[in-house]
Design a protein around this motif. Structure first.
Motif, PDB file in Angstrom:
ATOM      1  N   LEU A   1       9.185   5.341  -0.279  1.00 24.40           N
ATOM      2  CA  LEU A   1      10.675   5.071  -0.075  1.00 24.40           C
ATOM      3  C   LEU A   1      11.047   3.599  -0.624  1.00 24.40           C
ATOM      4  O   LEU A   1      11.715   3.486  -1.464  1.00 24.40           O
ATOM      5  CB  LEU A   1      10.546   4.238   1.102  1.00 24.40           C
ATOM      6  CG  LEU A   1      10.303   5.254   2.332  1.00 24.40           C
ATOM      7  CD1 LEU A   1       9.701   4.497   4.307  1.00 24.40           C
ATOM      8  CD2 LEU A   1      12.024   5.947   2.047  1.00 24.40           C
ATOM      9  N   GLY A   2      10.082   2.836  -1.702  1.00 21.24           N
ATOM     10  CA  GLY A   2      10.287   2.215  -2.568  1.00 21.24           C
ATOM     11  C   GLY A   2      10.397   2.136  -3.888  1.00 21.24           C
ATOM     12  O   GLY A   2      11.637   1.728  -4.478  1.00 21.24           O
ATOM     13  N   CYS A   3       9.536   3.562  -4.132  1.00 18.94           N
ATOM     14  CA  CYS A   3      10.253   4.368  -5.318  1.00 18.94           C
ATOM     15  C   CYS A   3      11.680   5.161  -5.395  1.00 18.94           C
ATOM     16  O   CYS A   3      12.370   4.738  -6.321  1.00 18.94           O
ATOM     17  CB  CYS A   3       9.556   5.355  -5.912  1.00 18.94           C
ATOM     18  SG  CYS A   3       9.559   5.759  -7.013  1.00 18.94           S
ATOM     19  N   TYR A   4      11.846   5.156  -4.551  1.00 24.24           N
ATOM     20  CA  TYR A   4      13.707   6.021  -4.146  1.00 24.24           C
ATOM     21  C   TYR A   4      14.474   4.536  -3.976  1.00 24.24           C
ATOM     22  O   TYR A   4      15.362   5.051  -4.523  1.00 24.24           O
ATOM     23  CB  TYR A   4      13.855   6.546  -3.167  1.00 24.24           C
ATOM     24  CG  TYR A   4      12.867   8.259  -3.043  1.00 24.24           C
ATOM     25  CD1 TYR A   4      13.328   8.898  -4.214  1.00 24.24           C
ATOM     26  CD2 TYR A   4      12.801   8.710  -1.836  1.00 24.24           C
ATOM     27  CE1 TYR A   4      12.852   9.893  -4.474  1.00 24.24           C
ATOM     28  CE2 TYR A   4      12.023   9.888  -1.160  1.00 24.24           C
ATOM     29  CZ  TYR A   4      11.660  11.009  -3.073  1.00 24.24           C
ATOM     30  OH  TYR A   4      11.878  11.931  -3.324  1.00 24.24           O
ATOM     31  N   VAL A   5      14.083   3.605  -3.388  1.00 28.75           N
ATOM     32  CA  VAL A   5      15.045   2.191  -3.919  1.00 28.75           C
ATOM     33  C   VAL A   5      15.204   1.817  -4.866  1.00 28.75           C
ATOM     34  O   VAL A   5      16.242   1.522  -4.980  1.00 28.75           O
ATOM     35  CB  VAL A   5      14.822   1.570  -2.727  1.00 28.75           C
ATOM     36  CG1 VAL A   5      15.102   0.054  -2.954  1.00 28.75           C
ATOM     37  CG2 VAL A   5      14.330   2.170  -0.798  1.00 28.75           C
ATOM     38  N   VAL A   6      14.198   1.063  -5.856  1.00 23.88           N
ATOM     39  CA  VAL A   6      14.555   1.124  -6.598  1.00 23.88           C
ATOM     40  C   VAL A   6      14.716   2.121  -7.695  1.00 23.88           C
ATOM     41  O   VAL A   6      15.535   2.043  -8.673  1.00 23.88           O
ATOM     42  CB  VAL A   6      13.037   1.168  -8.049  1.00 23.88           C
ATOM     43  CG1 VAL A   6      12.983   0.902  -8.815  1.00 23.88           C
ATOM     44  CG2 VAL A   6      12.617  -0.244  -6.852  1.00 23.88           C
ATOM     45  N   ASN A   7      14.125   3.770  -7.865  1.00 23.75           N
ATOM     46  CA  ASN A   7      14.578   4.409  -8.553  1.00 23.75           C
ATOM     47  C   ASN A   7      16.208   5.652  -8.163  1.00 23.75           C
ATOM     48  O   ASN A   7      16.266   6.061  -8.498  1.00 23.75           O
ATOM     49  CB  ASN A   7      13.889   5.049  -8.869  1.00 23.75           C
ATOM     50  CG  ASN A   7      12.950   4.356  -9.992  1.00 23.75           C
ATOM     51  OD1 ASN A   7      12.915   4.424 -11.255  1.00 23.75           O
ATOM     52  ND2 ASN A   7      11.796   5.057  -9.552  1.00 23.75           N
ATOM     53  N   GLY A   8      16.712   5.409  -7.069  1.00 22.30           N
ATOM     54  CA  GLY A   8      17.809   5.850  -6.311  1.00 22.30           C
ATOM     55  C   GLY A   8      19.251   5.938  -7.382  1.00 22.30           C
ATOM     56  O   GLY A   8      19.823   7.079  -6.728  1.00 22.30           O
ATOM     57  N   GLY A   9      19.458   4.761  -7.830  1.00 20.68           N
ATOM     58  CA  GLY A   9      20.416   5.761  -8.546  1.00 20.68           C
ATOM     59  C   GLY A   9      21.183   5.422  -9.888  1.00 20.68           C
ATOM     60  O   GLY A   9      21.457   6.116 -10.180  1.00 20.68           O
ATOM     61  N   GLU A  10      19.148   6.387 -10.603  1.00 19.56           N
ATOM     62  CA  GLU A  10      19.609   7.451 -11.409  1.00 19.56           C
ATOM     63  C   GLU A  10      19.320   8.613 -11.885  1.00 19.56           C
ATOM     64  O   GLU A  10      19.569   9.551 -12.613  1.00 19.56           O
ATOM     65  CB  GLU A  10      17.344   6.698 -11.936  1.00 19.56           C
ATOM     66  CG  GLU A  10      18.066   5.585 -12.386  1.00 19.56           C
ATOM     67  CD  GLU A  10      16.530   4.959 -12.973  1.00 19.56           C
ATOM     68  OE1 GLU A  10      15.669   6.046 -13.493  1.00 19.56           O
ATOM     69  OE2 GLU A  10      15.846   4.220 -12.867  1.00 19.56           O
ATOM     70  N   GLY A  11      19.667   8.954 -10.233  1.00 16.42           N
ATOM     71  CA  GLY A  11      20.234  10.541  -9.852  1.00 16.42           C
ATOM     72  C   GLY A  11      18.595  12.014  -9.890  1.00 16.42           C
ATOM     73  O   GLY A  11      17.797  11.132  -9.544  1.00 16.42           O
ATOM     74  N   GLU A  12      18.985  12.341 -10.652  1.00 18.90           N
ATOM     75  CA  GLU A  12      17.813  13.595 -10.819  1.00 18.90           C
ATOM     76  C   GLU A  12      16.625  12.798 -11.496  1.00 18.90           C
ATOM     77  O   GLU A  12      15.189  12.766 -11.260  1.00 18.90           O
ATOM     78  CB  GLU A  12      18.378  14.731 -12.104  1.00 18.90           C
ATOM     79  CG  GLU A  12      19.086  16.013 -10.993  1.00 18.90           C
ATOM     80  CD  GLU A  12      17.919  16.316  -9.584  1.00 18.90           C
ATOM     81  OE1 GLU A  12      16.580  16.816  -9.654  1.00 18.90           O
ATOM     82  OE2 GLU A  12      18.651  16.161  -8.341  1.00 18.90           O
ATOM     83  N   ALA A  13      17.056  11.985 -12.872  1.00 18.23           N
ATOM     84  CA  ALA A  13      15.716  11.158 -13.485  1.00 18.23           C
ATOM     85  C   ALA A  13      15.279  10.215 -12.679  1.00 18.23           C
ATOM     86  O   ALA A  13      13.920   9.885 -12.113  1.00 18.23           O
ATOM     87  CB  ALA A  13      16.433  10.629 -14.619  1.00 18.23           C
ATOM     88  N   GLY A  14      15.458   9.648 -11.225  1.00 16.73           N
ATOM     89  CA  GLY A  14      14.716   9.319 -10.659  1.00 16.73           C
ATOM     90  C   GLY A  14      13.876   9.317  -9.476  1.00 16.73           C
ATOM     91  O   GLY A  14      12.678   8.764  -9.064  1.00 16.73           O
ATOM     92  N   LYS A  15      14.390  11.146  -8.965  1.00 18.83           N
ATOM     93  CA  LYS A  15      13.905  11.672  -8.128  1.00 18.83           C
ATOM     94  C   LYS A  15      12.041  12.297  -8.821  1.00 18.83           C
ATOM     95  O   LYS A  15      10.937  11.963  -8.861  1.00 18.83           O
ATOM     96  CB  LYS A  15      14.495  12.773  -7.459  1.00 18.83           C
ATOM     97  CG  LYS A  15      15.518  12.381  -7.302  1.00 18.83           C
ATOM     98  CD  LYS A  15      15.785  13.698  -5.989  1.00 18.83           C
ATOM     99  CE  LYS A  15      17.428  13.819  -5.297  1.00 18.83           C
ATOM    100  NZ  LYS A  15      17.899  14.961  -4.990  1.00 18.83           N
ATOM    101  N   LYS A  16      12.235  12.594 -10.446  1.00 18.30           N
ATOM    102  CA  LYS A  16      11.561  12.507 -11.185  1.00 18.30           C
ATOM    103  C   LYS A  16      10.282  11.644 -11.614  1.00 18.30           C
ATOM    104  O   LYS A  16       9.137  12.260 -11.244  1.00 18.30           O
ATOM    105  CB  LYS A  16      11.515  13.130 -12.447  1.00 18.30           C
ATOM    106  CG  LYS A  16      12.491  14.760 -12.150  1.00 18.30           C
ATOM    107  CD  LYS A  16      13.228  15.107 -13.863  1.00 18.30           C
ATOM    108  CE  LYS A  16      13.127  16.619 -13.522  1.00 18.30           C
ATOM    109  NZ  LYS A  16      13.951  17.262 -14.865  1.00 18.30           N
TER     110      LYS A  16
END
Length: 103
Positions: A22-37
């Motif tokens: 969850l913390g990773c998704y919050v920090v990287n959520g705005g980057e789209g697919e790159a954030g998910k990777k």
């Protein structure tokens, strides 16, 4: 982990891994697919905590290697084939007759 609580009332065993995801998704959520990777390692850790698939695979490989090593090295006191076939019963009619005569 439907409720988020473990068997004894506290947090479940994988709760800390879920918090990392969850913390990773919050920090990287705005980057789209790159954030998910970027969050894939944390998500893999969470899934491993839930299902133990990597651990089970590693255990199976270790067991197979152990069996292979056991088969490659002969045992010191291994019984001979004729001992296994007879189970120690054939060829001992005299002993069997002596034992039965005592009873």
């Amino acid at each position: 982990m439907a409720s988020g609580f473990g068997n004894n009332g506290g947090p479940s065993r994988c709760y800390n891994f879920w918090q990392e995801v969850l913390g990773c998704y919050v920090v990287n959520g705005g980057e789209g697919e790159a954030g998910k990777k970027k969050c894939m390692p944390a998500l893999e850790d969470y899934y491993e905590c839930l299902h133990h698939k990597k651990e089970a695979l590693r255990t199976m490989k270790m067991q197979a290697a152990y069996r292979k090593a056991e088969a490659a090295t002969p045992r010191e006191n291994a019984p001979k084939a004729e001992q296994i076939r007879s189970l120690g019963l054939l060829g001992k009619e005299e002993e069997a007759a002596a034992f039965l005569s005592k009873a």
